[in-house]
Design an enzyme around this catalytic site. Structure first.
Site, PDB file in Angstrom:
ATOM      1  N   LYS A 112       1.908  13.214   5.948  1.00  0.00           N
ATOM      2  CA  LYS A 112       1.847  12.738   4.564  1.00  0.00           C
ATOM      3  C   LYS A 112       0.688  13.358   3.806  1.00  0.00           C
ATOM      4  O   LYS A 112       0.819  13.673   2.621  1.00  0.00           O
ATOM      5  CB  LYS A 112       1.748  11.209   4.527  1.00  0.00           C
ATOM      6  CG  LYS A 112       3.053  10.534   4.862  1.00  0.00           C
ATOM      7  CD  LYS A 112       3.035   9.074   4.484  1.00  0.00           C
ATOM      8  CE  LYS A 112       4.341   8.413   4.921  1.00  0.00           C
ATOM      9  NZ  LYS A 112       4.383   6.996   4.583  1.00  0.00           N
ATOM     10  N   LYS A 195      14.086  13.514   9.404  1.00  0.00           N
ATOM     11  CA  LYS A 195      14.522  12.121   9.274  1.00  0.00           C
ATOM     12  C   LYS A 195      14.845  11.820   7.816  1.00  0.00           C
ATOM     13  O   LYS A 195      14.236  12.387   6.897  1.00  0.00           O
ATOM     14  CB  LYS A 195      13.460  11.149   9.802  1.00  0.00           C
ATOM     15  CG  LYS A 195      12.276  10.960   8.910  1.00  0.00           C
ATOM     16  CD  LYS A 195      11.506   9.672   9.214  1.00  0.00           C
ATOM     17  CE  LYS A 195      10.433   9.513   8.124  1.00  0.00           C
ATOM     18  NZ  LYS A 195       9.750   8.265   8.100  1.00  0.00           N
ATOM     19  N   LYS A 198      12.567   8.712   1.879  1.00  0.00           N
ATOM     20  CA  LYS A 198      12.617   8.669   0.407  1.00  0.00           C
ATOM     21  C   LYS A 198      11.952   9.903  -0.188  1.00  0.00           C
ATOM     22  O   LYS A 198      12.214  10.253  -1.327  1.00  0.00           O
ATOM     23  CB  LYS A 198      11.986   7.390  -0.110  1.00  0.00           C
ATOM     24  CG  LYS A 198      10.537   7.236   0.244  1.00  0.00           C
ATOM     25  CD  LYS A 198       9.986   5.975  -0.364  1.00  0.00           C
ATOM     26  CE  LYS A 198       8.514   5.862  -0.057  1.00  0.00           C
ATOM     27  NZ  LYS A 198       8.188   5.673   1.354  1.00  0.00           N
TER      28      LYS A 198
HETATM   29  N1  AQP Z   1      15.256   7.791   8.855  1.00  0.00           N
HETATM   30  C1  AQP Z   1      14.989   6.633   9.454  1.00  0.00           C
HETATM   31  N2  AQP Z   1      15.666   6.250  10.545  1.00  0.00           N
HETATM   32  C2  AQP Z   1      15.398   5.067  11.163  1.00  0.00           C
HETATM   33  N3  AQP Z   1      14.455   4.207  10.709  1.00  0.00           N
HETATM   34  C3  AQP Z   1      13.758   4.547   9.621  1.00  0.00           C
HETATM   35  N4  AQP Z   1      12.780   3.926   8.930  1.00  0.00           N
HETATM   36  C4  AQP Z   1      12.408   4.701   7.874  1.00  0.00           C
HETATM   37  N5  AQP Z   1      13.127   5.829   7.874  1.00  0.00           N
HETATM   38  C5  AQP Z   1      13.977   5.767   8.931  1.00  0.00           C
HETATM   39  C6  AQP Z   1      12.235   2.595   9.280  1.00  0.00           C
HETATM   40  O1  AQP Z   1      12.324   1.766   8.137  1.00  0.00           O
HETATM   41  C7  AQP Z   1      11.271   0.788   8.194  1.00  0.00           C
HETATM   42  C8  AQP Z   1      10.563   0.710   6.867  1.00  0.00           C
HETATM   43  O2  AQP Z   1       9.838   1.903   6.695  1.00  0.00           O
HETATM   44  P1  AQP Z   1       8.825   2.184   5.529  1.00  0.00           P
HETATM   45  O3  AQP Z   1       8.343   0.923   4.954  1.00  0.00           O
HETATM   46  O4  AQP Z   1       7.851   3.219   6.004  1.00  0.00           O
HETATM   47  O5  AQP Z   1       9.811   2.770   4.493  1.00  0.00           O
HETATM   48  P2  AQP Z   1       9.733   4.068   3.708  1.00  0.00           P
HETATM   49  O6  AQP Z   1       8.343   4.320   3.266  1.00  0.00           O
HETATM   50  O7  AQP Z   1      10.814   3.935   2.703  1.00  0.00           O
HETATM   51  O8  AQP Z   1      10.089   5.138   4.791  1.00  0.00           O
HETATM   52  P3  AQP Z   1      10.343   6.648   4.514  1.00  0.00           P
HETATM   53  O9  AQP Z   1      11.564   6.845   3.747  1.00  0.00           O
HETATM   54  O10 AQP Z   1      10.201   7.220   5.865  1.00  0.00           O
HETATM   55  O11 AQP Z   1       9.238   7.162   3.527  1.00  0.00           O
HETATM   56  P4  AQP Z   1       8.047   8.088   3.794  1.00  0.00           P
HETATM   57  O12 AQP Z   1       8.448   9.110   4.782  1.00  0.00           O
HETATM   58  O13 AQP Z   1       7.712   8.654   2.446  1.00  0.00           O
HETATM   59  O14 AQP Z   1       7.007   7.125   4.279  1.00  0.00           O
HETATM   60  C9  AQP Z   1      10.358   1.217   9.332  1.00  0.00           C
HETATM   61  O15 AQP Z   1      10.589   0.397  10.457  1.00  0.00           O
HETATM   62  C10 AQP Z   1      10.766   2.631   9.611  1.00  0.00           C
HETATM   63  O16 AQP Z   1      10.557   2.993  10.956  1.00  0.00           O
END
Ligand code: AQP
Length: 332
Positions: A112, A195, A198
């Site tokens: 990140k 993966k 968002k």
């Molecule tokens: N691709 C995924 N497959 C399975 N589980 C996933 N999770 C996130 N992406 C996947 C799980 O969702 C829960 C909430 O995660 P978060 O609060 O970190 O949500 P997020 O910020 O929206 O996650 P993103 O999309 O991965 O955003 P970035 O990468 O920008 O932080 C967690 O239990 C997570 O494991």
């Protein structure tokens, strides 16, 4: 009853399919047999810059989606992280037990911070995993249902729980990750080696639960696959098709073997079309339920208020014990 805890960020309004299949679905399944605590983690959200009004609105939308997905406030404790000040308080204590090198090894921070650039990488983003440690330990959770990307943070949680217990005296339950192999990592539809996230490179790879189902159906239909034509499961050589099969299996309840048999002699298009239909069937009532909660903000606030009260009962006890063990003078 075993205690479970998990959280989700209110960063972008709509949850995506990875959030749902990787985490939220398990939360729903676990709420009846466990003493379950689930929260919208707004403290985590501000590790990157947020517009205040959008954050407030997205926090409500997130809570409404959790209820829409099937969380039942009669069976679990649903709350907003910032309503329970003990999270920030215990996080400070845990920061003081975490090695700088240990925190620097967190791969999600490395990813990140590279993405955001040094100038907009905050100290909050660096200590985010330690806040997560506090989230889990405050509730003495036995299990934490999350996706694969959180495994390393849970290892840190276990290490710090052990460290505290050894340095002072047994205080924290050492939690186990609850990560279901099949849905632990839902991949991006356009780049099946990454993966679903968002912050995806292309919006076409990301399935947002609150988008018009037609928009998502189109994304399923244009998912990247490979030049072969046989529907079979092979994560290494057929990452795209394997991802679609795993999503299908999670939504339909059929095993991968059954699906491979079902699609024998059919082309990738058949798999994509069926998946788009399955998703639409699931997401349409989900959206209706979410909207009913969003249309009644007073009820939503009531649920979250009660949740925060229940959460604080547990969190304040743990924090009081911790403060005592580390030698803080009790206020008179
Ligand atoms: N691709 C995924 N497959 C399975 N589980 C996933 N999770 C996130 N992406 C996947 C799980 O969702 C829960 C909430 O995660 P978060 O609060 O970190 O949500 P997020 O910020 O929206 O996650 P993103 O999309 O991965 O955003 P970035 O990468 O920008 O932080 C967690 O239990 C997570 O494991």
């Amino acid at each position: 009853r075993p205690r479970v805890l998990s959280g989700i960020q209110p960063t972008s309004g709509s949850f995506h399919l990875g959030n749902y299949l990787g985490a939220v679905r398990q939360w729903v399944d676990l709420q009846r047999e466990n003493d379950a605590f689930y929260m919208v983690v707004d403290l985590h959200a501000i590790t990157v810059s947020q517009d205040p009004e959008a954050l407030r609105q997205n926090t409500r939308i997130s809570a409404a989606q959790l209820l829409g997905a099937g969380l039942d406030p009669e069976h679990c404790t649903l709350f907003v992280q910032s309503h329970v000040p003990e999270h920030a308080q215990l996080a400070w204590v845990m920061n003081c037990l975490t090695g700088f090198g240990e925190a620097s090894r967190m791969t999600q921070f490395k990813d990140k911070s590279t993405r955001h650039g040094a100038e907009s990488t905050t100290v909050g983003l660096f200590t985010y995993p330690v806040l997560m440690v506090a989230d889990v330990l405050l509730y003495q959770a036995d299990a934490v249902p999350v996706g694969e990307d959180q495994r390393q943070h849970l290892e840190l949680t276990r290490d710090l729980a052990d460290r505290f217990n050894t340095r002072y005296s047994p205080t924290f339950t050492v939690p186990e990750p609850y990560i279901l192999k099949e849905t632990a990592k839902i991949q991006d539809l356009q780049d099946p080696t990454a993966k679903m996230s968002k912050s995806a490179a292309s919006p076409k790879g990301l399935i947002n639960l609150l988008d018009e189902p037609k928009v998502s159906a189109k994304k399923f239909k244009s998912a990247v696959t490979d030049t072969d034509t046989v529907v079979s499961y092979d994560e290494e050589n057929k990452a795209g098709v394997s991802n679609l099969l795993r999503i299908h299996s999670a939504l339909s309840g059929q095993s991968i073997e059954q699906l491979v048999e079902h699609f024998e002699g059919k082309m990738y298009g058949a798999l994509k079309t069926e998946l788009a239909e399955l998703f639409t069937e699931w997401v349409t009532p989900f959206q209706v339920r979410t909207k009913t909660y969003l249309d009644d903000p007073a009820e939503l606030d009531r649920v979250l208020g009660l949740g925060a009260e229940k959460a604080r009962e547990v969190a304040s006890q743990t924090l009081a014990t911790v403060y005592d063990r580390i030698g803080f003078l009790a206020p008179k």
